[in-house]
Motif scaffolding. Structure first.
Motif, PDB file in Angstrom:
ATOM      1  N   GLY A   2       0.806  -1.212   0.000  1.00 49.72           N
ATOM      2  CA  GLY A   2       0.000   0.000   0.000  1.00 49.72           C
ATOM      3  C   GLY A   2       0.837   1.259   0.000  1.00 49.72           C
ATOM      4  N   SER A   3       2.016   1.209   0.619  1.00 48.83           N
ATOM      5  CA  SER A   3       2.892   2.380   0.652  1.00 48.83           C
ATOM      6  C   SER A   3       3.470   2.681  -0.721  1.00 48.83           C
TER       7      SER A   3
ATOM      8  N   HIS B 138       0.978   4.289  -2.704  1.00 48.48           N
ATOM      9  CA  HIS B 138       0.669   5.635  -2.216  1.00 48.48           C
ATOM     10  C   HIS B 138       1.636   6.665  -2.778  1.00 48.48           C
TER      11      HIS B 138
ATOM     12  N   LEU C 252      -2.572   6.571   9.974  1.00 46.06           N
ATOM     13  CA  LEU C 252      -2.334   5.239  10.537  1.00 46.06           C
ATOM     14  C   LEU C 252      -2.418   5.248  12.059  1.00 46.06           C
TER      15      LEU C 252
ATOM     16  N   TYR D 186      -6.030  -5.165   2.149  1.00 47.74           N
ATOM     17  CA  TYR D 186      -4.973  -5.133   1.141  1.00 47.74           C
ATOM     18  C   TYR D 186      -5.494  -4.436  -0.105  1.00 47.74           C
TER      19      TYR D 186
ATOM     20  N   THR E  74      -3.294  -1.693   1.527  1.00 49.44           N
ATOM     21  CA  THR E  74      -3.252  -0.424   2.249  1.00 49.44           C
ATOM     22  C   THR E  74      -1.968  -0.360   3.064  1.00 49.44           C
ATOM     23  N   MET E  75      -1.629   0.847   3.487  1.00 51.74           N
ATOM     24  CA  MET E  75      -0.450   1.022   4.331  1.00 51.74           C
ATOM     25  C   MET E  75      -0.628   0.328   5.673  1.00 51.74           C
ATOM     26  N   SER E  76      -1.881   0.088   6.069  1.00 54.67           N
ATOM     27  CA  SER E  76      -2.136  -0.557   7.359  1.00 54.67           C
ATOM     28  C   SER E  76      -1.620  -1.985   7.412  1.00 54.67           C
ATOM     29  N   GLU E  77      -1.258  -2.536   6.271  1.00 48.41           N
ATOM     30  CA  GLU E  77      -0.686  -3.883   6.274  1.00 48.41           C
ATOM     31  C   GLU E  77       0.617  -3.938   7.064  1.00 48.41           C
TER      32      GLU E  77
END
Length: 477
Positions: A401-402, A405, A437, A461, A463-466
């Motif tokens: 995710g990053s 982004h 986050l 998925y 996302t940066m939250s992964e």
């Protein structure tokens, strides 16, 4: 002639903290007066959070677009400085508090304008701009929500050069040609980012060996590298010895301890070297307290030794952040209402009447590029407290995710884990747009969610939250 009035609660200071205390006690069935000498809404609305983030947002948006191939081709010009300043002004209502004063009236709170001083037990005397006095008697409680103000260090000549404090830095109408920033904390780094992007040549003078000294070391290093990459002259280990004006120039003399002192020249100097409590000249001596310094309060924000007096927000020095002041206001307001109505006030940890998050789960964001978003303890603070812990790191750029982004995304996620209880003591994210986050980390830290349970909090998925999954995998090894 003195006007005399009686209320259940008198709240001194109508910033966001005071507004919330007054609102909560009125909702609880008590009457309240709210006293303010300046603008209703306080520091955050007019000289801190809102204008500073408005100054920074345009820079963030441009960086986000430039960081995505294809979108970057649409960025064909530079930031419109005047439009940015005008947008900033809109968020402060051009420094008019009419709207917030209307909210106070609509909430059933009486607004009293003027400078307030305690005058003995449960009494506040307010002196208006025209010299008239209003004497306010509180049946149950007085809440001091007077906040904090910029501290100007005792450097030779510094006060004489008419320096900016954060108030002037966030409300300036023109971009200074050369800006010298004294201090490399949150305010110094944010204002260096903002004004550099708007066209100023910026020098940052930090006495310590790292920017953002209270954050994880990787955070200060990343922000320093980014500022330097943007053309900011970042000086670490720089002790300011004196300041003077030569015509329109400000000359700041700096020593690094190794060689001869150096003169840094600018058009304006910003002092971002800490805060002090606004407790001077508010009559603390009339109730047996010292007249300066932060107020010593218990878990319900009650001033120790003075059971009818509360110190809420920055004034107690526990966590100098707007959201923590509002959190404390909720706790103090609930405790005031409970005590006024004869209910029991539970002072055990995490009860609705006590403030514990302001020591164990304080969230904060530094809106530089990269952003620094953190909650709870750093590794250094965990070590100082003697808690058994382990530090887990993972590069945010390795999360799918990053990379979606921003092209070439660089960042770091750090978790400080209590190895006995296997819960999180603290979390720090460093990278572009990591502020969003943070709240998941706040919930995990404040809720002391076991790591075994976090395995079942499945991040979407891509996302940066992964990064949460990656941190857990790294922890497990």
């Amino acid at each position: 002639m003195t006007d005399e009035r009686t209320y259940d609660v008198v709240v001194v200071g109508a910033g966001s903290t005071g507004e919330n205390v007054a609102d909560i006690v009125v909702r609880g069935g008590l009457s309240a007066a709210l006293v303010e000498a300046e603008l209703v809404g306080g520091e955050c609305s007019y000289w801190a959070c809102m204008p500073s983030k408005a100054l920074l947002r345009g820079t963030e948006a441009i960086a986000a677009a430039r960081g995505v191939s294809g979108a970057s081709a649409a960025v064909t010009g530079e930031q419109d400085v005047q439009a940015t300043l005008a947008r900033r002004d809109s968020f402060t209502s051009s420094w008019s508090d009419d709207g917030q004063a209307q909210w106070v009236a609509g909430a059933g709170i009486d607004l009293v304008r003027g400078s307030a001083r305690l005058d003995g037990e449960r009494v506040v005397v307010v002196t208006g701009a025209d010299g008239t006095e209003t004497r306010l008697a509180a049946t149950h409680a007085v809440a001091l929500c007077t906040g904090s103000e910029a501290a100007v260090p005792p450097v030779e000549g510094l006060r004489d050069v008419d320096p900016w404090t954060p108030r002037e830095a966030t409300s300036a109408k023109e971009v200074p040609g050369r800006l010298v920033v004294i201090g490399g904390g949150y305010v110094g780094c944010e204002m260096a980012t903002a004004w550099s992007a708007l066209g100023s040549t910026v020098t940052v003078l930090e006495r310590g060996e790292r920017l953002l000294a209270n954050a994880e070391p990787v955070a200060g290093d990343a922000v320093a590298a980014a500022l330097r990459g943007a053309g900011v002259d970042v000086r670490l280990g720089a002790a300011v010895q004196s300041a003077r004006r030569e015509g329109t120039e400000v000359v700041v003399t700096v020593s690094d301890g190794d060689g001869p002192a150096e003169e840094i020249r600018g058009d304006q100097v910003l002092v971002a070297a800490g805060r002090r409590a606004r407790t001077h000249d508010i009559g603390l001596e009339t109730v047996g307290l010292e007249g300066r310094g932060y107020l010593d309060v218990d878990e319900s924000l009650q001033v120790r030794g003075v059971p009818w007096l509360y110190g809420v927000g920055d004034v107690n020095g526990r966590a100098l952040l707007t959201h923590m002041g509002k959190y404390q206001a909720r706790q103090a307001g609930a405790a005031i209402v409970a005590r006024a109505t004869g209910a029991d006030v539970d002072l055990s940890a995490w009860s609705p009447f006590v403030a514990t998050a302001d020591t164990e789960a304080v969230p904060s964001v530094v809106f530089t590029d990269p952003q620094v978003a953190s909650v709870g303890l750093t590794a250094a603070r965990a070590a100082e407290s003697g808690r058994p812990h382990r530090v887990v790191e993972y590069p945010l750029g390795n999360v799918a995710g990053s990379s979606l982004h921003r092209d070439g995304y660089e960042g770091t996620a750090i978790a400080v884990v209590d190895t006995e209880r296997e819960v999180l003591l603290g979390v720090t994210f460093v990278g572009p747009d990591v502020a969003e986050l943070l709240h998941s980390a706040v919930v995990a830290v404040a809720g002391e969610v076991p790591l075994a349970r976090l395995w079942h909090a499945v991040p979407a998925y891509p996302t940066m939250s992964e990064v949460w999954l990656r941190l857990l995998e790294t922890w497990r090894g």
